[in-house]
Design a protein around this motif. Structure first.
Motif, PDB file in Angstrom:
ATOM      1  N   VAL A   1       0.833  -1.205   0.000  1.00 15.75           N
ATOM      2  CA  VAL A   1       0.000   0.000   0.000  1.00 15.75           C
ATOM      3  C   VAL A   1       0.868   1.255   0.000  1.00 15.75           C
ATOM      4  O   VAL A   1       0.599   2.210  -0.745  1.00 15.75           O
ATOM      5  N   GLN A   2       1.934   1.260   0.791  1.00 13.44           N
ATOM      6  CA  GLN A   2       2.774   2.459   0.897  1.00 13.44           C
ATOM      7  C   GLN A   2       3.538   2.755  -0.388  1.00 13.44           C
ATOM      8  O   GLN A   2       3.748   3.911  -0.724  1.00 13.44           O
ATOM      9  N   THR A   3       3.965   1.725  -1.104  1.00 12.78           N
ATOM     10  CA  THR A   3       4.785   1.959  -2.299  1.00 12.78           C
ATOM     11  C   THR A   3       3.978   2.017  -3.589  1.00 12.78           C
ATOM     12  O   THR A   3       4.555   2.233  -4.650  1.00 12.78           O
ATOM     13  N   SER A   4       2.688   1.851  -3.511  1.00 15.25           N
ATOM     14  CA  SER A   4       1.865   1.806  -4.732  1.00 15.25           C
ATOM     15  C   SER A   4       1.573   3.181  -5.318  1.00 15.25           C
ATOM     16  O   SER A   4       0.975   3.264  -6.392  1.00 15.25           O
ATOM     17  N   GLN A   5       1.950   4.231  -4.659  1.00 16.46           N
ATOM     18  CA  GLN A   5       1.717   5.602  -5.122  1.00 16.46           C
ATOM     19  C   GLN A   5       0.243   5.864  -5.426  1.00 16.46           C
ATOM     20  O   GLN A   5      -0.101   6.465  -6.434  1.00 16.46           O
ATOM     21  N   GLY A   6      -0.624   5.350  -4.588  1.00 15.10           N
ATOM     22  CA  GLY A   6      -2.052   5.597  -4.724  1.00 15.10           C
ATOM     23  C   GLY A   6      -2.793   4.641  -5.635  1.00 15.10           C
ATOM     24  O   GLY A   6      -4.003   4.729  -5.770  1.00 15.10           O
ATOM     25  N   LEU A   7      -2.098   3.701  -6.278  1.00 13.23           N
ATOM     26  CA  LEU A   7      -2.775   2.743  -7.152  1.00 13.23           C
ATOM     27  C   LEU A   7      -3.517   1.672  -6.368  1.00 13.23           C
ATOM     28  O   LEU A   7      -4.489   1.104  -6.848  1.00 13.23           O
ATOM     29  N   ILE A   8      -3.045   1.365  -5.172  1.00 16.84           N
ATOM     30  CA  ILE A   8      -3.665   0.331  -4.338  1.00 16.84           C
ATOM     31  C   ILE A   8      -4.161   0.974  -3.055  1.00 16.84           C
ATOM     32  O   ILE A   8      -3.394   1.584  -2.311  1.00 16.84           O
ATOM     33  N   GLN A   9      -5.464   0.816  -2.814  1.00 18.87           N
ATOM     34  CA  GLN A   9      -6.077   1.394  -1.629  1.00 18.87           C
ATOM     35  C   GLN A   9      -5.825   0.542  -0.388  1.00 18.87           C
ATOM     36  O   GLN A   9      -5.667   1.063   0.704  1.00 18.87           O
ATOM     37  N   ASP A  10      -5.838  -0.767  -0.565  1.00 18.07           N
ATOM     38  CA  ASP A  10      -5.657  -1.666   0.573  1.00 18.07           C
ATOM     39  C   ASP A  10      -5.092  -2.990   0.086  1.00 18.07           C
ATOM     40  O   ASP A  10      -5.231  -3.341  -1.094  1.00 18.07           O
ATOM     41  N   ALA A  11      -4.452  -3.708   0.985  1.00 15.58           N
ATOM     42  CA  ALA A  11      -3.874  -5.007   0.657  1.00 15.58           C
ATOM     43  C   ALA A  11      -3.929  -5.894   1.896  1.00 15.58           C
ATOM     44  O   ALA A  11      -3.918  -5.404   3.026  1.00 15.58           O
ATOM     45  N   TYR A  12      -4.012  -7.197   1.662  1.00 14.80           N
ATOM     46  CA  TYR A  12      -3.948  -8.151   2.765  1.00 14.80           C
ATOM     47  C   TYR A  12      -3.233  -9.402   2.292  1.00 14.80           C
ATOM     48  O   TYR A  12      -3.265  -9.758   1.121  1.00 14.80           O
ATOM     49  N   VAL A  13      -2.556 -10.050   3.226  1.00 18.99           N
ATOM     50  CA  VAL A  13      -1.841 -11.294   2.948  1.00 18.99           C
ATOM     51  C   VAL A  13      -2.396 -12.356   3.888  1.00 18.99           C
ATOM     52  O   VAL A  13      -2.484 -12.140   5.097  1.00 18.99           O
TER      53      VAL A  13
END
Length: 146
Positions: free
Chosen positions: A68-80
């Motif tokens: 999420v931090q490195t996506s530059q706004g392309l990804i709002q949320d992520a989960y593993v």
């Protein structure tokens, strides 16, 4: 005198055990976190979006935060989940023709962080609906999209 010192040590030990037992029993927040990490994967269940976490392991949590931090706004949320399943919610600024290359890029980064296993990347639209699944097969070193 020695008997008094031994009695004091025994009494201190008993009090310490009681305090630890009571604080552990009353600290219910940690129990729910442990229960949550042992549950099977929540992907595909009827779970509200706010119940999802970034990962159900420390390394998964770190990777989800990094995505999420490195996506530059392309990804709002992520989960593993289970160190082999990555789910991401893309932002509205991602165009439909960019979803597959983004999934491929995520698979490549995911397999580097969690090597020697098959991994899966689930791409969700801004409306939290599944739009693409990328499955990486470790033996054939290929990605299949569905």
């Amino acid at each position: 005198m020695i008997l008094l010192q031994q009695s004091r040590k025994i009494l201190t030990t008993i009090v310490l055990i009681l305090v630890l037992t009571i604080t552990t029993a009353c600290g219910g927040g940690n129990v729910s976190q442990v229960d949550r990490t042992t549950n099977p994967s929540v992907v595909g269940r009827d779970v509200t979006y706010s119940e999802l976490e970034r990962g159900n392991s420390p390394s998964g949590q770190s990777f989800g935060n990094w995505v999420v931090q490195t996506s530059q706004g392309l990804i709002q949320d992520a989960y593993v989940r289970d160190n082999n399943k990555l789910g991401v919610v893309i932002s509205p600024q991602v165009r439909p023709n960019e979803v597959k290359p983004l999934a491929k890029s995520l698979v490549q980064g995911f397999k580097k962080n969690f090597p020697n296993q098959d991994v899966q990347v689930l791409m969700y639209g801004p409306d939290k609906k599944l739009i693409l699944t990328a499955n990486y097969d470790n033996q054939s070193n290929q990605i299949k999209y569905s």
